[in-house]
Design an enzyme around this catalytic site. Structure first.
Site, PDB file in Angstrom:
ATOM      1  N   LYS A  56       0.904  -1.056   0.294  1.00  0.00           N
ATOM      2  CA  LYS A  56      -0.274   0.315  -0.063  1.00  0.00           C
ATOM      3  C   LYS A  56       0.766   1.224   0.015  1.00  0.00           C
ATOM      4  O   LYS A  56       1.730   1.373   0.789  1.00  0.00           O
ATOM      5  CB  LYS A  56      -1.047   0.853   0.989  1.00  0.00           C
ATOM      6  CG  LYS A  56      -1.976   1.476   1.314  1.00  0.00           C
ATOM      7  CD  LYS A  56      -2.898   0.700   2.601  1.00  0.00           C
ATOM      8  CE  LYS A  56      -3.899   1.623   2.332  1.00  0.00           C
ATOM      9  NZ  LYS A  56      -5.032   2.063   4.139  1.00  0.00           N
ATOM     10  N   SER A  96      -9.854   1.693   2.557  1.00  0.00           N
ATOM     11  CA  SER A  96      -8.892   2.413   1.630  1.00  0.00           C
ATOM     12  C   SER A  96      -7.858   1.411   0.506  1.00  0.00           C
ATOM     13  O   SER A  96      -7.365   2.670   0.325  1.00  0.00           O
ATOM     14  CB  SER A  96      -8.152   4.273   2.418  1.00  0.00           C
ATOM     15  OG  SER A  96      -7.467   3.290   3.212  1.00  0.00           O
ATOM     16  N   SER A 102      -9.724  -0.667   6.772  1.00  0.00           N
ATOM     17  CA  SER A 102      -8.834   0.402   5.176  1.00  0.00           C
ATOM     18  C   SER A 102      -8.179  -1.414   5.084  1.00  0.00           C
ATOM     19  O   SER A 102      -8.091  -1.719   4.280  1.00  0.00           O
ATOM     20  CB  SER A 102      -8.175   0.992   4.916  1.00  0.00           C
ATOM     21  OG  SER A 102      -9.476   1.892   5.026  1.00  0.00           O
TER      22      SER A 102
HETATM   23  N1  GLN Z   1     -12.996   4.388   5.717  1.00  0.00           N
HETATM   24  C1  GLN Z   1     -12.226   4.776   7.054  1.00  0.00           C
HETATM   25  C2  GLN Z   1     -12.658   6.255   7.175  1.00  0.00           C
HETATM   26  O1  GLN Z   1     -12.554   6.191   5.427  1.00  0.00           O
HETATM   27  C3  GLN Z   1     -12.157   3.461   7.546  1.00  0.00           C
HETATM   28  C4  GLN Z   1     -10.458   4.538   6.715  1.00  0.00           C
HETATM   29  C5  GLN Z   1      -8.873   3.296   7.124  1.00  0.00           C
HETATM   30  O2  GLN Z   1      -9.398   2.134   7.482  1.00  0.00           O
HETATM   31  N2  GLN Z   1      -7.800   3.600   6.750  1.00  0.00           N
HETATM   32  O3  GLN Z   1     -11.933   6.200   7.439  1.00  0.00           O
END
Ligand code: GLN
Length: 493
Positions: free
Chosen positions: A88, A163, A187
């Site tokens: 990532k 994400s 994410s």
């Molecule tokens: N979707 C969640 C957010 O937007 C989690 C994102 C993540 O785990 N980085 O904060």
């Protein structure tokens, strides 16, 4: 409907642990394996969009080093030596740009490797490239990337989740057998669920965050992703462990994930108590997801587990608490992107003050969702609102941790849906931030409590024919339980 799922045959169809064994036995070289995945990337990634950067030369050079060791009869550097991985683009690397999918970091090269990256290199794992994500890991669909749209390999008109949509799409399409994600509120687990792959968020403090671009520091964890439970377990052991460069990293023994996964393969769950959270039985959940999760509970019972209902009343307030804490931390963490130190600088023509350049850079460098969160987070932390929002959210956080603690008095592991629905269409939720936030309802609580969680495939929903993930949750530092139950569930399907 175009699909780019894993081809039925060839090296890219094989699990990572099998590839590692073949490499050690001299049946195939790491170069051949790495090249096979690079070829798959070259073949489909223009359309799939999982990678922001592919480092073919660097990956092959790392592969050659492993092949050299095999030739010389040296001990393998790790159980996954020679098997390549998709990283990532939130973890810094010296040999590739790191962007966090933001214009803000365009052209940024890190002077050092993240601790996890160092560990991967030491383990003989070639890094294929850096994968796409929502800008600074904020989002649930990878649509907030400033660079490209990653698609779901099961249906190219749908999102891969977020994400970490890039890593998940790379795994589900056979572009990579291993991946690294980060999980602040889901994410890793949420994209795993939407792509039919396995993703694990370790216990907070289990894996070093040094060199991971901070989203919300009290919630962020790095974790392993793959196409089966054993591969994630092996990768977990490689990346975990204490790091003096991360003050929140814990000095404890790395959990015995691989042994637990191997034990789970028997499929026997006799004596294991699995909690079913009352508050997760929500009306908004897609019928096909409900069915698949009900079938999962039934399967776990057939395998000998006892299902017990657990009550976690504070989970009803998780959304508000998470987003206040997440945004507050974001507003503070992202203050460092000021056009002075990293990446982008806008309007520095000699006539403007530093403040004007900072404002111009931040105005242009950040996307809409990041700005929204910085503004709301700053508001929540400001005088007069701090008590009403931030402190209140921290209280809810404590209640959530207490609910989990009580629940685990009556069960070993909690099982739940990972996500309320299967993958949605590209563009479907971009204009509705609340709907996007709601999508994370089931993955958020354990980040607030620091607990480990896994999403493991639970078949396809009957109404959409798209993947559903079963989420497993364990008490802090009991990550091994996820692998035991996850591997058993996988074996029993
Ligand atoms: N979707 C969640 C957010 O937007 C989690 C994102 C993540 O785990 N980085 O904060």
């Amino acid at each position: 409907m175009t699909q780019y799922t894993i081809p039925a045959e060839g090296l890219v169809a094989k699990p990572a642990h099998e590839l590692a064994a073949m490499i050690q036995a001299g049946e195939v070289t790491s170069r051949e394996v790495t090249q096979a995945f690079l070829d798959r990337i070259a073949e489909i990634d223009d359309e799939l969009g999982a990678f922001l950067h592919v480092g073919a030369e660097e990956a092959l050079a790392a592969a050659d080093k492993v092949d050299e060791q095999v030739k010389n009869g040296e001990e393998p550097a790790s159980a996954l030596a020679g098997v390549p991985l998709a990283l990532k683009d939130l973890l810094v690397t010296t040999d590739a740009p790191t962007t966090a999918a933001s214009k803000m970091l365009e052209g940024y090269m890190s002077p050092y490797d993240a601790t996890v990256v160092k560990k991967l290199r030491a383990a003989g794992i070639p890094i294929l490239g850096k994968t796409n994500l929502d800008e600074f890991a904020m989002g649930s669909s990878t649509e907030n990337s400033a660079y490209k749209q990653t698609k779901n390999p099961h249906d190219l008109e749908r999102v891969p989740g977020g994400s970490g949509g890039g890593t998940a799409a790379a795994l589900a399409s056979g572009e990579a057998p291993l991946g690294i994600g980060t999980d602040t509120g889901g994410s890793i687990r949420q994209p795993a669920s939407l792509t039919g792959t396995v993703g694990v968020k370790p216990t907070y403090g289990g894996v070093s965050r040094y060199g991971v671009i901070a989203c919300a520091s009290s919630l962020d964890q790095v974790g392993p992703c793959a196409n089966n439970v054993l591969d994630t377990a092996l990768l977990h052991e490689i990346i975990a462990g204490h790091d003096e460069f991360d003050a929140t990293s814990v000095d404890r023994e790395v959990p015995a994930c691989a042994d637990a996964a191997r034990e789970g393969v028997s499929g026997d769950l006799k004596g294991v108590k699995i909690g079913r959270v009352k508050q997760f039985e929500r009306p908004g959940t897609q019928e096909g997801v409900k069915e698949a999760i009900d079938a999962a509970y039934a399967q776990l019972e057939r395998q000998g587990a006892e299902i017990v209902e657990v009550d976690c009343p504070s989970f009803d307030d998780v959304m508000g608490a998470y987003y206040i804490i997440q945004m507050s931390e974001v507003s503070s963490n992202l203050a460092r992107f000021d056009g002075m130190r990293y990446g982008l600088r806008v309007g520095d023509d000699g006539s403007r003050s530093a403040e004007e350049v900072m404002a111009a850079t931040r105005g242009e460098g950040f996307g809409a969702e990041v700005k929204r969160r910085i503004i709301l987070g700053t508001y929540a932390l400001s005088v007069g609102y701090y008590d009403a929002y931030y402190l209140q959210a921290q209280r809810v956080r404590t209640l959530i941790a207490q609910d989990f603690a009580k629940a685990f008095e009556g069960c070993d592991v909690i099982a739940a849906p990972s996500v309320p629905s299967t993958a949605f269409k590209l563009g479907e939720k971009v204009d509705d931030p609340l709907a996007m936030y709601n999508f994370d309802l089931f993955t958020l609580p354990l980040n607030l409590a620091g607990l480990p969680g896994m999403s493991v495939p639970a078949g396809n929903a009957s109404d959409t024919d798209l993947p559903v993930g079963l989420q497993l949750i364990a008490p802090a530092f009991e990550d091994a339980r996820l692998y035991r139950v996850g591997a058993a569930f996988e074996a029993g399907r």
